[in-house]
Design a protein around this motif. Structure first.
Motif, mmCIF file in Angstrom:
data_model
loop_
_atom_site.group_PDB
_atom_site.id
_atom_site.type_symbol
_atom_site.label_atom_id
_atom_site.label_comp_id
_atom_site.label_asym_id
_atom_site.label_seq_id
_atom_site.Cartn_x
_atom_site.Cartn_y
_atom_site.Cartn_z
ATOM 1 N N ASN A 38 51.418 37.425 29.119
ATOM 2 C CA ASN A 38 50.915 36.079 28.829
ATOM 3 C C ASN A 38 50.892 35.759 27.337
ATOM 4 O O ASN A 38 49.936 35.176 26.825
ATOM 5 N N ILE A 39 51.944 36.166 26.650
ATOM 6 C CA ILE A 39 52.083 35.810 25.245
ATOM 7 C C ILE A 39 53.419 35.097 25.049
ATOM 8 O O ILE A 39 54.304 35.167 25.902
ATOM 9 N N GLU A 40 53.554 34.418 23.940
ATOM 10 C CA GLU A 40 54.833 33.815 23.604
ATOM 11 C C GLU A 40 55.764 34.909 23.104
ATOM 12 O O GLU A 40 55.372 35.776 22.331
ATOM 13 N N GLY A 41 57.015 34.873 23.554
ATOM 14 C CA GLY A 41 57.974 35.889 23.150
ATOM 15 C C GLY A 41 57.929 37.102 24.057
ATOM 16 O O GLY A 41 57.258 37.099 25.105
ATOM 17 N N TRP A 43 57.073 40.285 26.065
ATOM 18 C CA TRP A 43 55.761 40.826 26.433
ATOM 19 C C TRP A 43 55.705 42.348 26.307
ATOM 20 O O TRP A 43 54.633 42.938 26.367
#
Length: 211
Positions: A38-41, A43
Motif C-alpha cells: 500500500n505504498i506508491e511505487g 512494494w
C-alpha cells in the motif's frame, strides 16, 4: 510463470507470482522494511536489509509465490532435508520439498487446494474462506515407519476429477507439526468432502467432483 513481478536489488532479485499468493503475510510481518504494501511505487525493497536476511524471509513463504535469486554469489535456495506437507486448519495443504506439481518445478514450496473450490487448481487461491470450508488441521496419527530416505524429488499429480497423487518420500504433518503419517505414495483429498481427510476416500466419485 504468469503474473510474475520482478524486484531487482544490488545483491538479490525477488520474484512475486501474484496468482500463487494466499496472503499468509509472513513477508510483511517478518520484514516490514522489505515488504511494504500500500505504498506508491514498488512494494518490495530488496536492498532494505541484508541479502541473507531477505533470502531467509522469502524462503518462509508457504505458497511459493515469492522466490529469490542471489546475484551476489550467495547461496541459492535448496530443497529441505525432509519432504513435508502440513495440513492447515480449514485451509490448504502446504508442501515443502523438491517439488514437481503437475510438471511445474518452479518452487520448493506450494500450497495446494483441498477444499475443492479454488479457481486456480491445483493451487490454493483462498476460496476456502468464502466457501466456509472446515477441516481439522490435527487429523489422527496413523501408524507408519520411519522412511529410509526423507528427501528427494516429490511428484504431485492432480488426478482428473480426483485426488492428488503424491509419489516420493513424504512426511504428512499436522498444523502444529505432529507427524500424521509417513508415505512414499499416497492420495490426498482435493474435493473437500473426504471423511478421512487429508486422505482420499473416493468421495469425489460420489459427489461428481470435477477438476
Amino acid at each position: 510463470m504468469s503474473d510474475v513481478d520482478e524486484y531487482r536489488g544490488s545483491r538479490i532479485v525477488i520474484r512475486n507470482n501474484g496468482s500463487r499468493c494466499i496472503h499468509s503475510r509472513y513477508c510483511v510481518l517478518g520484514r516490514p522494511d522489505v515488504f511494504v504494501p500500500n505504498i506508491e511505487g514498488p512494494w518490495i525493497q530488496p536492498d532494505a536489509s541484508a541479502a541473507d536476511t531477505v533470502a531467509a524471509q522469502v524462503a518462509l513463504c508457504p505458497s511459493g509465490a515469492l522466490l529469490y535469486e542471489r546475484i551476489d554469489g550467495g547461496t541459492q535456495e535448496k530443497p529441505p532435508g525432509v519432504n513435508a506437507v502440513r495440513v492447515w486448519e480449514n485451509g490448504p495443504l502446504a508442501f515443502h520439498a523438491e517439488l514437481d506439481v503437475a510438471g511445474e518445478k518452479t518452487s520448493f514450496r506450494a500450497t495446494l487446494c483441498r477444499c475443492g473450490q479454488s479457481k486456480l487448481k491445483p493451487y490454493c487461491d483462498h476460496s476456502h474462506l468464502a466457501a466456509g470450508f472446515t477441516a481439522t488441521g490435527e487429523p489422527a496419527t496413523k501408524e507408519s515407519q520411519p522412511l529410509a530416505r526423507r528427501d528427494g524429488p516429490l511428484k504431485v499429480t492432480p488426478i482428473k476429477n480426483g485426488p492428488l497423487m503424491v509419489e516420493g518420500s513424504l512426511e504428512i504433518c499436522s498444523a502444529s507439526g505432529r507427524t500424521i503419517s509417513r508415505e512414499t505414495k499416497t492420495w490426498l483429498c482435493r474435493c473437500g468432502q473426504s471423511a478421512n481427510k487429508p486422505f482420499c476416500d473416493s468421495t469425489h466419485k460420489k459427489i461428481g467432483f470435477t477438476a
